[in-house]
Design an enzyme around this catalytic site. Structure first.
Site, PDB file in Angstrom:
ATOM      1  N   HIS A 275      21.654  57.866  70.334  1.00  0.00           N
ATOM      2  CA  HIS A 275      21.006  58.629  69.266  1.00  0.00           C
ATOM      3  C   HIS A 275      19.798  57.873  68.722  1.00  0.00           C
ATOM      4  CE1 HIS A 275      24.538  61.098  69.425  1.00  0.00           C
ATOM      5  NE2 HIS A 275      25.324  60.133  68.976  1.00  0.00           N
TER       6      HIS A 275
ATOM      7  N   HIS B 123      26.818  54.850  73.978  1.00  0.00           N
ATOM      8  CA  HIS B 123      28.240  55.019  73.730  1.00  0.00           C
ATOM      9  C   HIS B 123      28.751  56.299  74.380  1.00  0.00           C
ATOM     10  CE1 HIS B 123      26.149  57.292  70.596  1.00  0.00           C
ATOM     11  NE2 HIS B 123      27.216  58.074  70.540  1.00  0.00           N
TER      12      HIS B 123
ATOM     13  N   ARG C 298      21.298  62.434  76.295  1.00  0.00           N
ATOM     14  CA  ARG C 298      22.271  62.130  77.348  1.00  0.00           C
ATOM     15  C   ARG C 298      21.629  61.286  78.451  1.00  0.00           C
ATOM     16  NH1 ARG C 298      22.962  67.869  77.412  1.00  0.00           N
ATOM     17  NH2 ARG C 298      24.504  68.524  75.869  1.00  0.00           N
TER      18      ARG C 298
ATOM     19  N   GLU D 160      26.441  56.598  63.165  1.00  0.00           N
ATOM     20  CA  GLU D 160      27.759  57.195  62.980  1.00  0.00           C
ATOM     21  C   GLU D 160      28.840  56.132  63.037  1.00  0.00           C
ATOM     22  OE1 GLU D 160      28.331  59.973  66.205  1.00  0.00           O
ATOM     23  OE2 GLU D 160      27.688  58.502  67.692  1.00  0.00           O
TER      24      GLU D 160
END
Length: 324
Positions: free
Chosen positions: A103, A178, A198, A120
Site C-alpha cells: 500500500h 504483505h 498487487r 494498517e
C-alpha cells in the site's frame, strides 16, 4: 440534540476470490458467495456502514460525521486530507491466500483523487495449525532484485513468510509487502483507504473468470525496501484490567485488554474510541449505568468522543482503538 451513545453498524460484506464463510461464526448474516471482508465500520465511497441501534438507526456513518462533527468524533477524529472518518474497521476470512500486495503512503503521487495511503494492523482472531502470512522482504532485497524476481517468476523467493497463531498482532506501515494466507481470521484496523497494489496473485482467475490486474510499477515505486517500521508481537499474558499497546502509528493506536468483571473507562474530547470484541461476551454501560448493550465476539462499536464514562463487564478480550 441526540446524546452520544455507542454505535453499532450494519456491516458491508464483500465477496472475494479468497474468502469463505467463517465470518458467520460471529453471528453475522452473510450473503451468498465467498465472503472475504466484513467492513464493520466504514465511511468510504466503496462501503459506508449504517447505524442499527438507537436514535440514529438507519443513518450512515458519513451523515453522522456531517451532522455531529467533532462533538461525536473528537477534535482529531477526521482525516485532514478528505474530511472523512479516518479509520476503516474490517473482519477478514482468509479461506485462500490473498494476493501479495503493498500500500502507498499519503504522499504518493499516484494515489487516486481523495484517497489516503494505507497503514494498517492485523490482530489474528483464529488460525489453523501451520497457518502463515507474508510479512516483508528477505534481508537485502532492493528494487532491482524485486524487478528481476518478478521477471523470472520467482517473487516468492524475495518474501519473508512467518507462522501465525491466534493472538498475534502485526503492524503494517505503508510500503510493507504483505499477504494474509489461507486459514486465518483477522481483525484489521487501517487508514480509511481502499488502495491496494498487487505484486503477485498466483496466476489465478478472479470472480469474473479473468486474471486480476497487477500493479507492478506502482508497487515497485511504493515498497519501503529498507523497511517502514513493521513490528509483530505476541500479546498473551495480559492481566484483567491491563491494556497492552499492540500497534502505534500516526493514524491509530490499538490496545488489547482483558475484561473479567466490571471495568470503568472513559472517552476523551480528542478522539472517538472503537471497540472490537475479539472473543467472549459481556455488556457495555453508559449514562451513569442506566443504558447498556450486550456484547459478543466479533462485534465492533464506535464510541463517540463525547460519550464520557462507560463500563465494560463480562469475560472478553477487547481491542481498543483511537486516533493519537
Amino acid at each position: 440534540m441526540t446524546q452520544p451513545y455507542p454505535l453499532l453498524f450494519q456491516p458491508e460484506m464483500k465477496e472475494r476470490i479468497w474468502g469463505g464463510r467463517a465470518l458467520a461464526q460471529f453471528g453475522l448474516k452473510l450473503p451468498e458467495g465467498s465472503i472475504g471482508e466484513g467492513w464493520m465500520i466504514g465511511d468510504h465511497p466503496n462501503g459506508t456502514t449504517s447505524i442499527v441501534n438507537g436514535p440514529l438507526a438507519g443513518i450512515g456513518l458519513d451523515a453522522v460525521r456531517e451532522q455531529h462533527g467533532p462533538e461525536w468524533f473528537g477534535t482529531k477524529g477526521f482525516s485532514e486530507r478528505n474530511g472523512r472518518f479516518p479509520l476503516l474497521i474490517k473482519l477478514l476470512d482468509c479461506n485462500d491466500d490473498l494476493s501479495v500486495q503493498v500500500h502507498p503512503t499519503d504522499s504518493y503521487e499516484g494515489l487516486p483523487h481523495g484517497e489516503l495511503g494505507k497503514t494498517e494492523m492485523w490482530y489474528i482472531l483464529d488460525a489453523k495449525p501451520g497457518a502463515t502470512i507474508v510479512y516483508g522482504l528477505q534481508d537485502g532485497i532492493d528494487r532491482a532484485d524485486m524487478e528481476a524476481a518478478i521477471a523470472e517468476g520467482r517473487i516468492m523467493d524475495t518474501l519473508r513468510v512467518v507462522p501465525v497463531e491466534a493472538g498475534d498482532a502485526f503492524y503494517i506501515p505503508a510500503g510493507t509487502v504483505h499477504a494474509l494466507c489461507s486459514g486465518v481470521v483477522v481483525a484489521e484496523i487501517q487508514q480509511n483507504s481502499d488502495t491496494t497494489y498487487r505484486l503477485y496473485d498466483y496466476d489465478r482467475p478472479g470472480l469474473d473468470g479473468k486474471l486480476r490486474e497487477l500493479h507492478i510499477e506502482d508497487s515497485l515505486n511504493v515498497i519501503a525496501y529498507e523497511g517502514a517500521g513493521a513490528q509483530r508481537m505476541k500479546t498473551g499474558g495480559i492481566q484483567p484490567g491491563e491494556w497492552l499497546t499492540i500497534a502505534s502509528s500516526p493514524y491509530f493506536i490499538v490496545e488489547k485488554g482483558i475484561v473479567d468483571g466490571p471495568l470503568s473507562l472513559a472517552t476523551t474530547p480528542e478522539s472517538f474510541v472503537i471497540l472490537v470484541v475479539a472473543d467472549g461476551d459481556g455488556t457495555i454501560r453508559w449514562n451513569d449505568g442506566v443504558d447498556h448493550l450486550p456484547l459478543r465476539s466479533g462485534q465492533c462499536l464506535l464510541l463517540p468522543a463525547g460519550l464520557g464514562e462507560y463500563a465494560l463487564d463480562g469475560t472478553m478480550t477487547v481491542l481498543r482503538s483511537m486516533v493519537p
